[in-house]
Design a protein around this motif. Structure first.
Motif, PDB file in Angstrom:
ATOM      1  N   LYS A 309       1.910 -10.534 -30.280  1.00 27.77           N
ATOM      2  CA  LYS A 309       3.222 -10.699 -29.547  1.00 27.77           C
ATOM      3  C   LYS A 309       3.749  -9.281 -29.307  1.00 27.77           C
ATOM      4  CE  LYS A 309       7.458 -13.537 -29.473  1.00 27.77           C
ATOM      5  NZ  LYS A 309       7.050 -14.128 -28.083  1.00 27.77           N
ATOM      6  N   SER A 310       3.891  -8.912 -28.018  1.00 27.05           N
ATOM      7  CA  SER A 310       4.292  -7.495 -27.678  1.00 27.05           C
ATOM      8  C   SER A 310       5.861  -7.320 -27.739  1.00 27.05           C
ATOM      9  CB  SER A 310       3.591  -6.944 -26.521  1.00 27.05           C
ATOM     10  OG  SER A 310       4.145  -7.782 -25.277  1.00 27.05           O
ATOM     11  N   LEU A 548      12.753 -13.801 -14.081  1.00 25.70           N
ATOM     12  CA  LEU A 548      11.239 -13.174 -14.277  1.00 25.70           C
ATOM     13  C   LEU A 548      10.738 -13.848 -15.662  1.00 25.70           C
ATOM     14  CD1 LEU A 548      11.425  -9.544 -13.051  1.00 25.70           C
ATOM     15  CD2 LEU A 548      10.614 -11.536 -11.762  1.00 25.70           C
ATOM     16  N   ARG A 549      11.466 -13.775 -16.647  1.00 26.43           N
ATOM     17  CA  ARG A 549      11.055 -14.260 -17.654  1.00 26.43           C
ATOM     18  C   ARG A 549      10.839 -15.780 -17.864  1.00 26.43           C
ATOM     19  NH1 ARG A 549      14.491 -13.423 -22.985  1.00 26.43           N
ATOM     20  NH2 ARG A 549      12.792 -14.424 -23.960  1.00 26.43           N
ATOM     21  N   SER A 550      11.801 -16.430 -17.072  1.00 23.36           N
ATOM     22  CA  SER A 550      11.499 -17.840 -16.978  1.00 23.36           C
ATOM     23  C   SER A 550      10.046 -18.121 -15.998  1.00 23.36           C
ATOM     24  CB  SER A 550      12.552 -18.618 -16.160  1.00 23.36           C
ATOM     25  OG  SER A 550      13.788 -18.318 -16.768  1.00 23.36           O
ATOM     26  N   LEU A 551       9.920 -17.440 -15.020  1.00 23.78           N
ATOM     27  CA  LEU A 551       8.695 -17.652 -14.217  1.00 23.78           C
ATOM     28  C   LEU A 551       7.416 -17.361 -15.031  1.00 23.78           C
ATOM     29  CD1 LEU A 551       7.262 -18.036 -11.505  1.00 23.78           C
ATOM     30  CD2 LEU A 551       7.714 -15.873 -11.055  1.00 23.78           C
ATOM     31  N   ARG A 552       7.708 -16.172 -16.128  1.00 24.71           N
ATOM     32  CA  ARG A 552       6.339 -15.693 -16.728  1.00 24.71           C
ATOM     33  C   ARG A 552       6.086 -16.996 -17.743  1.00 24.71           C
ATOM     34  NH1 ARG A 552       7.347 -10.957 -20.837  1.00 24.71           N
ATOM     35  NH2 ARG A 552       8.818 -12.369 -21.629  1.00 24.71           N
ATOM     36  N   LYS A 553       7.219 -17.543 -18.286  1.00 24.98           N
ATOM     37  CA  LYS A 553       6.862 -18.586 -19.280  1.00 24.98           C
ATOM     38  C   LYS A 553       6.196 -19.862 -18.702  1.00 24.98           C
ATOM     39  CE  LYS A 553       7.723 -20.958 -23.186  1.00 24.98           C
ATOM     40  NZ  LYS A 553       6.921 -22.040 -22.858  1.00 24.98           N
ATOM     41  N   GLN A 559      -1.333 -22.104 -17.885  1.00 28.55           N
ATOM     42  CA  GLN A 559      -2.373 -21.409 -18.057  1.00 28.55           C
ATOM     43  C   GLN A 559      -2.929 -21.595 -19.566  1.00 28.55           C
ATOM     44  OE1 GLN A 559      -3.048 -17.760 -16.449  1.00 28.55           O
ATOM     45  NE2 GLN A 559      -2.892 -18.389 -14.335  1.00 28.55           N
ATOM     46  N   GLY A 560      -2.005 -22.256 -20.188  1.00 25.20           N
ATOM     47  CA  GLY A 560      -2.066 -22.050 -21.676  1.00 25.20           C
ATOM     48  C   GLY A 560      -2.143 -20.815 -22.460  1.00 25.20           C
ATOM     49  N   VAL A 561      -1.588 -19.857 -22.160  1.00 24.95           N
ATOM     50  CA  VAL A 561      -1.487 -18.656 -22.913  1.00 24.95           C
ATOM     51  C   VAL A 561      -0.221 -18.166 -23.058  1.00 24.95           C
ATOM     52  CG1 VAL A 561      -3.837 -17.905 -21.600  1.00 24.95           C
ATOM     53  CG2 VAL A 561      -1.474 -17.212 -20.643  1.00 24.95           C
ATOM     54  N   PRO A 562       0.104 -17.152 -24.227  1.00 20.47           N
ATOM     55  CA  PRO A 562       1.199 -16.644 -24.519  1.00 20.47           C
ATOM     56  C   PRO A 562       1.910 -15.966 -23.236  1.00 20.47           C
ATOM     57  CG  PRO A 562      -0.212 -16.250 -26.393  1.00 20.47           C
ATOM     58  CD  PRO A 562      -1.187 -16.956 -24.858  1.00 20.47           C
ATOM     59  N   PRO A 563       3.179 -16.019 -23.103  1.00 18.20           N
ATOM     60  CA  PRO A 563       3.799 -15.409 -22.004  1.00 18.20           C
ATOM     61  C   PRO A 563       3.403 -13.799 -21.850  1.00 18.20           C
ATOM     62  CG  PRO A 563       5.269 -16.851 -22.974  1.00 18.20           C
ATOM     63  CD  PRO A 563       3.915 -16.749 -23.957  1.00 18.20           C
ATOM     64  N   TYR A 564       3.364 -13.024 -22.860  1.00 17.00           N
ATOM     65  CA  TYR A 564       3.139 -11.430 -22.821  1.00 17.00           C
ATOM     66  C   TYR A 564       1.855 -11.196 -22.325  1.00 17.00           C
ATOM     67  CZ  TYR A 564       0.562 -12.175 -27.247  1.00 17.00           C
ATOM     68  OH  TYR A 564      -0.301 -12.679 -28.316  1.00 17.00           O
ATOM     69  N   ILE A 565       0.684 -12.336 -22.200  1.00 11.97           N
ATOM     70  CA  ILE A 565      -0.510 -11.964 -21.634  1.00 11.97           C
ATOM     71  C   ILE A 565      -0.271 -11.965 -19.982  1.00 11.97           C
ATOM     72  CG2 ILE A 565      -2.722 -13.079 -21.126  1.00 11.97           C
ATOM     73  CD1 ILE A 565      -2.923 -13.675 -24.241  1.00 11.97           C
ATOM     74  N   VAL A 566       0.737 -12.481 -19.580  1.00 17.01           N
ATOM     75  CA  VAL A 566       1.078 -12.533 -18.121  1.00 17.01           C
ATOM     76  C   VAL A 566       1.488 -11.288 -17.824  1.00 17.01           C
ATOM     77  CG1 VAL A 566       2.119 -13.607 -16.166  1.00 17.01           C
ATOM     78  CG2 VAL A 566       1.024 -15.353 -18.113  1.00 17.01           C
ATOM     79  N   PHE A 567       2.595 -10.872 -18.298  1.00 20.61           N
ATOM     80  CA  PHE A 567       3.047  -9.587 -18.154  1.00 20.61           C
ATOM     81  C   PHE A 567       3.998  -9.269 -19.312  1.00 20.61           C
ATOM     82  CE2 PHE A 567       3.204 -10.270 -13.272  1.00 20.61           C
ATOM     83  CZ  PHE A 567       1.957  -9.375 -13.082  1.00 20.61           C
TER      84      PHE A 567
END
Length: 622
Positions: A309-310, A548-553, A559-567
């Protein structure tokens, strides 16, 4: 006897600057390398073995992921972090890399699918555990594919001198024999010079390009506080970091459960994590934290090796870690995205006997001595008035040249340095007058004028030093003893009765030939502060950032991935500062490559355009 896997490979061609930089920009979304990355990448592309010590958050994964996109064949990464592999694979796929993992967590049909892809040559990046690498069946599979690069991640695990030795790693000594025509690269974030030499010897790397990057993490703020009312202190810290992701480390399962329950009762989104939880609960809590559904994970050191987790903004050690290496690695889980993060340790002398209890149960005499030495160095770090960053870097053999790091409690002045030579003389005199036969608490009782049974039985109430320091509380005297230990003015005997005894420097202090200074907390430390937060967070549009955080989540959940993988948070903050409204402008945001732009860019651009229309007063770059 080890079998050698000979590869029928086309001759490796040189790669131009244009090819390398194009891959960096299009795949990873960066216009330039971080320190040391370019040299490592070029060495690998030239076919050289590499050994690199790079701090957590230094970008070591790019050093082998980028070559995996250019070299023929598959890049095999051996890593102990099975729980992390899926996220690593998802992160690589998000950048357009053909990635897979092969480990015991996969179902038989999933493993079969990965094998088919490997044999078909359609896997650029393969993650495997060391246990898998040791299997004869896997070695046979390797003999049928083209391994263009072999990577050892967490390479310190191969060294018995390291803080996380794993016997399964010893099988990796066969890598250079198995792949004589391919480079082997080893990476670690924590290795003293002694451990580094051991790794190089065991892996038998061939004239490797050796990189020892700075251990300095400039984005981390180091803060060590005297532990008083821990629950209140934790609550205040979490309030200061409201809405941010963080880890609270405790030493025992019981303290993890109690702390998590206490924080939950105060309204924090906190979850426990330790080996005593059943597998489902442990996995569920970890995933909730990774997916931003919980802000705080309260954990034993069992937590951390399996996450990437970044955007962890703070790490709190509510108890003493095992060693400086462990402390460095655990604090290194904060700020992996390069953004500011805060690392706070609460220190109390009462933690030392607890640590000594576990050390004394170690049967091997050498291991016990090493554990005790590690504890003493950690206590010195917690007690000293010297810059935290300098002390940490000194431990890893690196000199810190600046007088003020600007990133620790000592250097920014949340600690004040006071002259306590007279008080030190009082303590040293008490130690001398009691024939160096008593422990720290008894010496404190003497100078503060206690009349407890032990003091009276030994007649220590008749000493000249009895009661000379009663105007100061026991907390002060305990801290001063820690400082004398850290400055090697006194030492503590080993064994069941850790009596204090004087060292050579004590004579100079008693004679007034040298002074003693001690750092102590100033009152403003109790107030919320911004130490450890940078201008990037303060300058971006906070409302847009949260949108932007809400959209990322939302996208991550789809997609079933952690948010930090998106951006990453860093990418979102840049968007909330520069307001990109075109695809070209979005590509200039750090971490936005062509694949991510294609997958996610449209929805983020729509949000930014809409926000800009609704908030014309907001500042943005045209």
């Amino acid at each position: 006897m080890t079998n050698t896997i000979h590869l029928d490979k086309t001759r490796r061609t040189a790669f131009s600057d244009r090819q390398i930089l194009d891959t960096l920009g299009k795949v990873f979304g960066f216009s330039e390398f971080r320190p040391n990355q370019e040299g490592i990448v070029r060495a690998i592309l030239e076919g050289r073995d590499v050994f690199a010590v790079m701090p957590t958050g230094g970008g070591k994964s790019l050093c082998y992921q980028l070559p995996s996109m250019l070299l023929p064949g598959t890049c095999m990464v051996v890593s102990p972090l099975i729980a992390l592999m899926k996220d690593q694979v998802d992160g690589a796929k998000a950048n357009g890399i053909r990635a897979a993992c092969l480990n015991s967590s996969l179902k038989p049909e999933e493993q079969a699918s990965v094998r088919r892809d490997l044999l078909a040559g359609s896997v650029d990046l393969l993650y495997v555990a060391p246990e898998r690498f040791a299997l004869d069946s896997f070695r046979q599979l390797l003999g049928q594919i083209n391994v263009g690069l072999a990577v050892v991640d967490e390479a310190h695990c191969i060294s018995e001198w390291g803080h996380d030795f794993r016997p399964d790693y010893l099988s990796l000594s066969a890598l250079v024999e198995l792949f004589p025509d391919s480079p082997v690269a080893a990476f670690t974030a924590t290795a003293t010079p002694k451990v580094q030499d051991d790794i190089l010897r065991k892996l038998s790397l061939r004239e490797p390009c050796t990189v020892r990057a700075s251990f300095d993490r400039p984005n981390l703020f180091y803060d060590i506080r005297f532990k008083e009312k821990l629950a209140d202190q934790l609550v205040q810290l979490l309030k200061d970091n409201s809405g941010r992701a963080g880890i609270v480390y405790r030493t025992s399962r019981k303290s993890v459960n109690e702390t998590a329950a206490m924080l939950q009762s105060k309204g924090f989104r906190a979850l426990p994590y330790h080996a005593g939880l059943n597998d489902d609960d442990r996995r569920r809590n970890q995933e909730a934290f990774i997916r931003d559904e919980a802000d705080v994970i309260v954990a034993t050191i069992a937590f951390g090796m399996g996450i990437d987790k970044s955007n962890i903004r703070f790490v709190i050690h509510a108890d003493l870690p095992k060693s400086i290496e462990s402390y460095y690695q655990e604090t290194g889980r904060a700020g992996r995205d390069g953004e500011p993060a805060r690392c706070t340790m609460f220190f109390s002398r009462s933690d030392i006997p607890k640590a000594r209890f576990f050390i004394d149960t170690i049967e091997n005499e050498t291991e016990r001595a090493e554990a005790l030495d590690a504890l003493q160095k950690l206590v010195a770090l917690a007690s000293t008035s010297v810059c935290r960053r300098k002390t940490l870097l000194d431990h890893f053999g690196e000199a810190y040249r600046r007088e003020n790091c600007g990133g620790c409690d000592i250097c920014v002045g949340t600690r004040e340095t006071i002259d306590c030579t007279v008080e030190a003389q009082m303590l040293l005199s008490a130690v001398a007058r009691t024939e160096q036969r008593f422990g720290a608490m008894h010496i404190v009782d003497i100078v503060t004028g206690s009349r407890n049974r032990k003091i009276l039985d030994f007649g220590h109430d008749r000493l000249k030093t009895w009661g000379v320091g009663r105007e100061k509380g026991k907390k002060f005297w305990k801290q001063l003893i820690d400082e004398l230990l850290a400055q090697k003015i006194v030492a503590r005997a080993e064994g069941l009765y850790p009596a204090l005894y004087l060292l050579d420097k004590a004579v100079a202090v008693l004679k007034g030939e040298t002074t003693v200074h001690m750092a102590r907390a100033q009152e403003q430390e109790k107030k919320p502060d911004k130490a450890g937060r940078g201008t990037a967070e303060e300058s971006c549009d906070r409302e847009l950032f949260e949108l932007l955080r809400s959209l990322r989540k939302e996208i991550a959940d789809e997609q079933g991935v952690p948010p930090y993988i998106v951006f990453s948070d860093r990418s979102l903050r840049d968007m909330a500062s520069s307001f990109p409204v075109t695809a070209e402008a979005m590509l200039s945001v750090p971490g936005v490559g062509e694949v991510k732009l294609e997958r996610y860019g449209r929805r983020f651009l729509q949000l930014i355009r809409r926000y800009r229309e609704e908030h014309p007063e907001s500042s943005f770059s045209p």
